[in-house]
Design a protein around this motif. Structure first.
Motif, PDB file in Angstrom:
ATOM      1  N   HIS A 124       7.773  -2.288 -31.851  1.00 18.19           N
ATOM      2  CA  HIS A 124       8.487  -2.225 -30.575  1.00 18.19           C
ATOM      3  C   HIS A 124       7.714  -2.956 -29.476  1.00 18.19           C
ATOM      4  CE1 HIS A 124      11.096  -0.650 -27.451  1.00 18.19           C
ATOM      5  NE2 HIS A 124      10.033  -0.202 -26.803  1.00 18.19           N
ATOM      6  N   GLY A 132      12.081  14.819 -30.636  1.00 17.97           N
ATOM      7  CA  GLY A 132      10.887  13.990 -30.619  1.00 17.97           C
ATOM      8  C   GLY A 132      11.232  12.521 -30.449  1.00 17.97           C
ATOM      9  N   GLN A 133      10.272  11.686 -30.703  1.00 16.78           N
ATOM     10  CA  GLN A 133      10.430  10.247 -30.517  1.00 16.78           C
ATOM     11  C   GLN A 133      11.060   9.595 -31.737  1.00 16.78           C
ATOM     12  OE1 GLN A 133       6.929   7.357 -30.280  1.00 16.78           O
ATOM     13  NE2 GLN A 133       7.362   7.731 -28.113  1.00 16.78           N
ATOM     14  N   SER A 134      11.927   8.627 -31.490  1.00 15.76           N
ATOM     15  CA  SER A 134      12.533   7.864 -32.582  1.00 15.76           C
ATOM     16  C   SER A 134      12.655   6.403 -32.155  1.00 15.76           C
ATOM     17  CB  SER A 134      13.908   8.423 -32.957  1.00 15.76           C
ATOM     18  OG  SER A 134      14.809   8.310 -31.859  1.00 15.76           O
ATOM     19  N   PHE A 135      12.921   5.540 -33.138  1.00 16.08           N
ATOM     20  CA  PHE A 135      13.034   4.103 -32.886  1.00 16.08           C
ATOM     21  C   PHE A 135      14.270   3.568 -33.603  1.00 16.08           C
ATOM     22  CE2 PHE A 135       8.628   5.236 -32.576  1.00 16.08           C
ATOM     23  CZ  PHE A 135       8.118   4.489 -31.522  1.00 16.08           C
ATOM     24  N   HIS A 188       5.475   6.195 -37.297  1.00 16.38           N
ATOM     25  CA  HIS A 188       5.564   5.939 -35.861  1.00 16.38           C
ATOM     26  C   HIS A 188       4.541   4.923 -35.345  1.00 16.38           C
ATOM     27  CE1 HIS A 188       8.233   9.510 -34.416  1.00 16.38           C
ATOM     28  NE2 HIS A 188       8.735   8.893 -35.474  1.00 16.38           N
ATOM     29  N   LYS A 245      13.281   2.349 -28.216  1.00 22.43           N
ATOM     30  CA  LYS A 245      12.524   3.591 -28.401  1.00 22.43           C
ATOM     31  C   LYS A 245      13.238   4.701 -27.643  1.00 22.43           C
ATOM     32  CE  LYS A 245       8.410   3.929 -26.500  1.00 22.43           C
ATOM     33  NZ  LYS A 245       6.937   3.801 -26.303  1.00 22.43           N
ATOM     34  N   ARG A 246      13.396   5.854 -28.308  1.00 24.81           N
ATOM     35  CA  ARG A 246      14.122   6.953 -27.698  1.00 24.81           C
ATOM     36  C   ARG A 246      13.309   8.237 -27.706  1.00 24.81           C
ATOM     37  NH1 ARG A 246      20.513   6.825 -29.389  1.00 24.81           N
ATOM     38  NH2 ARG A 246      21.000   4.750 -28.545  1.00 24.81           N
ATOM     39  N   GLU A 247      13.568   9.065 -26.694  1.00 21.53           N
ATOM     40  CA  GLU A 247      12.979  10.396 -26.625  1.00 21.53           C
ATOM     41  C   GLU A 247      14.111  11.418 -26.636  1.00 21.53           C
ATOM     42  OE1 GLU A 247       9.870  11.186 -26.712  1.00 21.53           O
ATOM     43  OE2 GLU A 247       8.857   9.267 -26.331  1.00 21.53           O
ATOM     44  N   SER A 248      13.972  12.457 -27.442  1.00 27.10           N
ATOM     45  CA  SER A 248      14.979  13.515 -27.498  1.00 27.10           C
ATOM     46  C   SER A 248      14.280  14.849 -27.703  1.00 27.10           C
ATOM     47  CB  SER A 248      15.964  13.256 -28.647  1.00 27.10           C
ATOM     48  OG  SER A 248      15.315  13.395 -29.909  1.00 27.10           O
ATOM     49  N   PRO A 308      12.405  11.088 -35.826  1.00 29.93           N
ATOM     50  CA  PRO A 308      11.295  11.918 -35.350  1.00 29.93           C
ATOM     51  C   PRO A 308      10.573  12.647 -36.476  1.00 29.93           C
ATOM     52  CG  PRO A 308      13.284  12.289 -34.037  1.00 29.93           C
ATOM     53  CD  PRO A 308      13.691  11.499 -35.243  1.00 29.93           C
ATOM     54  N   GLU A 330       5.827   1.799 -33.339  1.00 29.71           N
ATOM     55  CA  GLU A 330       5.357   1.562 -31.972  1.00 29.71           C
ATOM     56  C   GLU A 330       4.826   0.140 -31.825  1.00 29.71           C
ATOM     57  OE1 GLU A 330       5.365   2.441 -28.368  1.00 29.71           O
ATOM     58  OE2 GLU A 330       5.187   4.375 -29.417  1.00 29.71           O
TER      59      GLU A 330
END
Length: 322
Positions: free
Chosen positions: A106, A73-76, A99, A67-70, A93, A103
Motif C-alpha cells: 500500500h 480491525g485493519q484490512s486492505f 499485514h 486501506k480500511r479500518e473497521s 483483519p 502495508e
C-alpha cells in the motif's frame, strides 16, 4: 524502499486445495458458488468453463490500493490487472501475518510505484439484492514478481484455460453424466466442475475465452506487463499494452466530451453484445482526467436518474436503447 523488490523472497507455498490458474475474465463471469455438505468442507466458485475454484494463483499489475479500518480491525484491498480484466484481492483483519506485506504494498502504491504481484487467494463471493454475484479473493500469500514470471504465469494460465475450453466443447455434445463425460474424453479432474457448470449456466460461445488465451500468449511473447485502454491493432501485431478484447473501443474517444459523454461513448464503442464492464469504464474516464469518485457518481446518475445506461448484469453496462 522506492520501487525496489519487496522483501518477499521465499517461494510461494501452494498447498491445501490446489491453487488453480485462472484469468480475471473467467472468474469475474462466475456466478455459481458451491459449498460442501460437511461442516468443514471447502467452498468453491464454479466458472462457466467448469473450473471449480477454492484457491487460485493469480497475477497482474497493481492498479489500486485501499486501506480500511473497521470494528474488526485493519484490512486492505488491491486490484490487479491482467490482460483480461481485474482481480480483486482482499487482506482481511483475520490474517495479521500478511499485514506487514500489505502495508508495504500500500505504501509503495501511494508513492506512485507500479509493479506486478502474484497472489495465492481463496475465493469469496456475495450476492447483491438484485441477484448479482460479486467475486474476489482473500489473499493467503502474495509477493512482487518480475515480467518474466508474469509471462510464465500468462502462458501457464492460457494452457489451463485451453484445457477447460476443450472440455467444455466436448461436454456440449456428451451425455450429461459422469460416465458420459468420461466417454467424451473429458479429464477426470474437470468432470465434477463441468457437470455443475453445465447444469447452471446456459450455453455460450467459448471463443470469448479463446480471445483471452490469444491475448495472453501475445502478451507473454512481448513480455507485456501494463494494461491500459488503447486503439485496436491488427491481429498479427503484439501489443505492448492492451485491454480485454470484449470491451476495447475500436477508436479513440473525443477528448472534448463531458464525463457523462465519455461513459456513454465508452459503452457504445466497446459493447460486443455483453456490454462493457465497470473497470473498463472507470479506466477510460481516468484517461480523460476524471477522478474515480466523479466517474462512479456519473455512472450511478446515468443508471438511476437519467436511465441512459442499464446494468443488465452485475458490473456490466449497456446503453438504454428504449
Amino acid at each position: 524502499m522506492g520501487g525496489g523488490t519487496m522483501s518477499i523472497s521465499s517461494p510461494m507455498r501452494v498447498g491445501r486445495q490446489t491453487a488453480i490458474r485462472v484469468f480475471a475474465h473467467e472468474f469475474r463471469d462466475a456466478t455459481l458458488p458451491e459449498q460442501g455438505s460437511g461442516e468443514y468442507d471447502p467452498g468453491y466458485m464454479v466458472t462457466r468453463l467448469g473450473a471449480k475454484i477454492n484457491r487460485a494463483l493469480v497475477c497482474g499489475t497493481i492498479d489500486s490500493s485501499e486501506k480500511r479500518e473497521s470494528d474488526s480491525g485493519q484490512s486492505f484491498r488491491f486490484n490487479l490487472i491482467d490482460v483480461t480484466g481485474t482481480h480483486r484481492i482482499e487482506v482481511s483483519p483475520f490474517n495479521p501475518d500478511l499485514h506487514p506485506t500489505a502495508e508495504e504494498i500500500h505504501a509503495r502504491f501511494e508513492r506512485g510505484d507500479r509493479f506486478i504481484m502474484m497472489v495465492v487467494g481463496k475465493q469469496r463471493s456475495f450476492q447483491t439484492e438484485d441477484g448479482g454475484v460479486f467475486t474476489s479473493y482473500n489473499a493467503q500469500e502474495m509477493r512482487e514478481v518480475d515480467s518474466s514470471t508474469y509471462a510464465e504465469w500468462l502462458a501457464e494460465t492460457a494452457d489451463a484455460t485451453l484445457r477447460r475450453i476443450d472440455a467444455y466443447e466436448k461436454a456440449l455434445t456428451a451425455e450429461q453424466s459422469m460416465s458420459g463425460f468420461k466417454s467424451a474424453g473429458i479429464p477426470e479432474d474437470l468432470i465434477d466442475g463441468m457437470l455443475l457448470a453445465r447444469a447452471h449456466y446456459p450455453d455460450f460461445e467459448s471463443e470469448v475465452y479463446l480471445l483471452d488465451v490469444l491475448q495472453a500468449l501475445n502478451a507473454a511473447l512481448g513480455r507485456s506487463v501494463e494494461i491500459v485502454n488503447n486503439e485496436s491493432a491488427a491481429e498479427s501485431q503484439i501489443s505492448e499494452e492492451s485491454t480485454p478484447p470484449s470491451t476495447q473501443p475500436d477508436a479513440p474517444i473525443n477528448q472534448d466530451l463531458t464525463l457523462e459523454e465519455v461513459i456513454m461513448a465508452t459503452i457504445s464503442a466497446g459493447d460486443r453484445g455483453e456490454g462493457v464492464d465497470y473497470d473498463t469504464i472507470i479506466r477510460e474516464c481516468g484517461v480523460h482526467g476524471h477522478s474515480r469518485q466523479d466517474s462512479e457518481d456519473a455512472i450511478d446518475m446515468l443508471r438511476t436518474d437519467g436511465g441512459k445506461i442499464l446494468e443488465h448484469k452485475f458490473g456490466w453496462f449497456k446503453l438504454n436503447q428504449t
